[in-house]
Design a protein around this motif. Structure first.
Motif, PDB file in Angstrom:
ATOM      1  N   ARG A  15     105.236 -34.862   6.497  1.00  0.00           N
ATOM      2  CA  ARG A  15     105.711 -35.904   5.585  1.00  0.00           C
ATOM      3  C   ARG A  15     104.754 -36.075   4.402  1.00  0.00           C
ATOM      4  O   ARG A  15     105.183 -36.368   3.288  1.00  0.00           O
ATOM      5  CB  ARG A  15     105.891 -37.217   6.338  1.00  0.00           C
ATOM      6  N   ALA A  16     103.467 -35.855   4.636  1.00  0.00           N
ATOM      7  CA  ALA A  16     102.496 -35.993   3.554  1.00  0.00           C
ATOM      8  C   ALA A  16     102.696 -34.917   2.499  1.00  0.00           C
ATOM      9  O   ALA A  16     102.665 -35.189   1.296  1.00  0.00           O
ATOM     10  CB  ALA A  16     101.074 -35.941   4.111  1.00  0.00           C
ATOM     11  N   VAL A  17     102.905 -33.665   2.919  1.00  0.00           N
ATOM     12  CA  VAL A  17     103.081 -32.599   1.935  1.00  0.00           C
ATOM     13  C   VAL A  17     104.437 -32.732   1.249  1.00  0.00           C
ATOM     14  O   VAL A  17     104.566 -32.473   0.044  1.00  0.00           O
ATOM     15  CB  VAL A  17     102.915 -31.204   2.582  1.00  0.00           C
ATOM     16  N   ASP A  18     105.458 -33.155   1.980  1.00  0.00           N
ATOM     17  CA  ASP A  18     106.767 -33.390   1.361  1.00  0.00           C
ATOM     18  C   ASP A  18     106.666 -34.460   0.287  1.00  0.00           C
ATOM     19  O   ASP A  18     107.179 -34.310  -0.834  1.00  0.00           O
ATOM     20  CB  ASP A  18     107.776 -33.803   2.435  1.00  0.00           C
ATOM     21  N   ARG A  19     105.972 -35.545   0.601  1.00  0.00           N
ATOM     22  CA  ARG A  19     105.806 -36.639  -0.355  1.00  0.00           C
ATOM     23  C   ARG A  19     105.003 -36.186  -1.575  1.00  0.00           C
ATOM     24  O   ARG A  19     105.345 -36.495  -2.718  1.00  0.00           O
ATOM     25  CB  ARG A  19     105.132 -37.821   0.336  1.00  0.00           C
ATOM     26  N   ALA A  20     103.933 -35.427  -1.342  1.00  0.00           N
ATOM     27  CA  ALA A  20     103.091 -34.967  -2.448  1.00  0.00           C
ATOM     28  C   ALA A  20     103.860 -34.043  -3.377  1.00  0.00           C
ATOM     29  O   ALA A  20     103.769 -34.157  -4.615  1.00  0.00           O
ATOM     30  CB  ALA A  20     101.856 -34.257  -1.898  1.00  0.00           C
ATOM     31  N   ILE A  21     104.635 -33.125  -2.819  1.00  0.00           N
ATOM     32  CA  ILE A  21     105.411 -32.194  -3.645  1.00  0.00           C
ATOM     33  C   ILE A  21     106.485 -32.934  -4.428  1.00  0.00           C
ATOM     34  O   ILE A  21     106.707 -32.660  -5.613  1.00  0.00           O
ATOM     35  CB  ILE A  21     106.018 -31.090  -2.753  1.00  0.00           C
ATOM     36  N   ARG A  22     107.147 -33.890  -3.789  1.00  0.00           N
ATOM     37  CA  ARG A  22     108.175 -34.655  -4.493  1.00  0.00           C
ATOM     38  C   ARG A  22     107.571 -35.439  -5.656  1.00  0.00           C
ATOM     39  O   ARG A  22     108.174 -35.544  -6.730  1.00  0.00           O
ATOM     40  CB  ARG A  22     108.895 -35.596  -3.521  1.00  0.00           C
ATOM     41  N   GLU A  23     106.397 -35.999  -5.457  1.00  0.00           N
ATOM     42  CA  GLU A  23     105.745 -36.735  -6.539  1.00  0.00           C
ATOM     43  C   GLU A  23     105.360 -35.805  -7.682  1.00  0.00           C
ATOM     44  O   GLU A  23     105.479 -36.170  -8.859  1.00  0.00           O
ATOM     45  CB  GLU A  23     104.516 -37.462  -6.000  1.00  0.00           C
ATOM     46  N   GLU A  24     104.920 -34.596  -7.357  1.00  0.00           N
ATOM     47  CA  GLU A  24     104.577 -33.622  -8.396  1.00  0.00           C
ATOM     48  C   GLU A  24     105.809 -33.201  -9.180  1.00  0.00           C
ATOM     49  O   GLU A  24     105.771 -33.103 -10.411  1.00  0.00           O
ATOM     50  CB  GLU A  24     103.913 -32.397  -7.763  1.00  0.00           C
ATOM     51  N   VAL A  25     106.907 -32.951  -8.478  1.00  0.00           N
ATOM     52  CA  VAL A  25     108.148 -32.567  -9.150  1.00  0.00           C
ATOM     53  C   VAL A  25     108.648 -33.702 -10.028  1.00  0.00           C
ATOM     54  O   VAL A  25     109.056 -33.505 -11.178  1.00  0.00           O
ATOM     55  CB  VAL A  25     109.220 -32.151  -8.121  1.00  0.00           C
TER      56      VAL A  25
END
Length: 263
Positions: free
Chosen positions: A137-147
């Motif tokens: 969930r942390a990497v999913d959240r980080a990638i979504r924020e970057e996108v």
């Protein structure tokens, strides 16, 4: 509930446009449903509409009623090969926003050339179903924020997986991840309802261009091949040249295209 009569070209009887629910309309002729219109809010907040009607006149009336009562902007997705449906939405005031290519992806590593692809040093691939959910969930959240901070999440595939509000990882068992000992660097989601579909392949911005995405793809396709699947499917936005290059480089072929329209 709102009801609006009009004289249809379908015959002598009046056709009634009726709002039967908050985001649902029916077209009625002699108490028979001759068309339906729906609106659905996607997880990214956008409102998508669809109309199911046999006749152009009924379609136009339903689309007009929905546009009059729903807040703009409105979106819809059509198969680009369906020229008739595309023309109907254009008559309703919708214009093209983006195109998405649908690819058929081979899984055989002898075809893809991914049989000897390994992750970079210090990175391991954690198979689907074995990922730590908090790190996932942390990497999913980080990638979504970057996108979202760059091209915007609305640039991602139009067909998205429904999920409860605030939960963007619906089924953790569908994800394989690229990992270091303390965090995850990227992920790939493969869903297998009837045919395998690669719904998401993404890597943290600071870890890109290291071969991580290619290693994740090699792992996922290899797993599918060993399971007995010869092909998978995925969608790529037309402007995402890096993704198109990646998939076409392993032998994926374009099978169709979808248009996202907006009013």
């Amino acid at each position: 509930m709102n009801t609006k009569p009009y004289t249809s070209d379908l015959g002598e009887h009046a056709v009634m446009i009726t709002r039967v629910a908050d985001r649902q309309w029916h077209a009625l002729e002699d108490d028979l449903v001759v068309g339906r219109g729906y609106a659905q809010q996607r997880p990214d907040g956008r409102l998508f509409v669809s109309v199911d009607a046999w006749h152009d006149d009924t379609f136009d009336r339903l689309a007009g009623a929905m546009a009059a009562h729903l807040p703009a902007p409105l979106y819809t997705v059509v198969d680009e090969a369906d020229a008739e449906l595309t023309a109907r939405w254009r008559r309703a005031g919708f214009t093209s926003r983006r195109r998405e290519w649908e690819y058929v992806v081979p899984t055989d590593p002898r075809v893809t050339g991914l049989d000897e692809v390994l992750p970079p040093a210090g990175v391991t691939i954690v198979p689907a179903g074995q990922a730590d959910e908090s790190l996932l969930r942390a990497v999913d959240r980080a990638i979504r924020e970057e996108v979202e901070a760059t091209v915007g999440w609305q640039s991602m595939p139009a067909e998205v997986v429904p999920h409860p509000e605030g939960d963007t990882v619906v089924d953790p068992s569908a994800y394989a991840v690229a990992a270091t000992p303390d965090r995850y660097l990227g992920l790939i989601r493969v869903v297998i309802p009837i045919r395998p579909r690669i719904g998401l392949l993404a890597v943290r911005a600071c870890e890109q261009r290291r071969g991580i995405a290619r290693a994740l793809l090699a792992h996922a396709l290899g797993t599918l091949h060993r399971t007995g699947f010869t092909e998978a499917w995925t969608e790529v936005q037309e402007s995402n040249h890096a993704a198109s290059t990646l998939f076409e480089g392993i032998g994926a072929r374009r099978a169709s295209s979808n248009l996202e329209l907006v009013r």
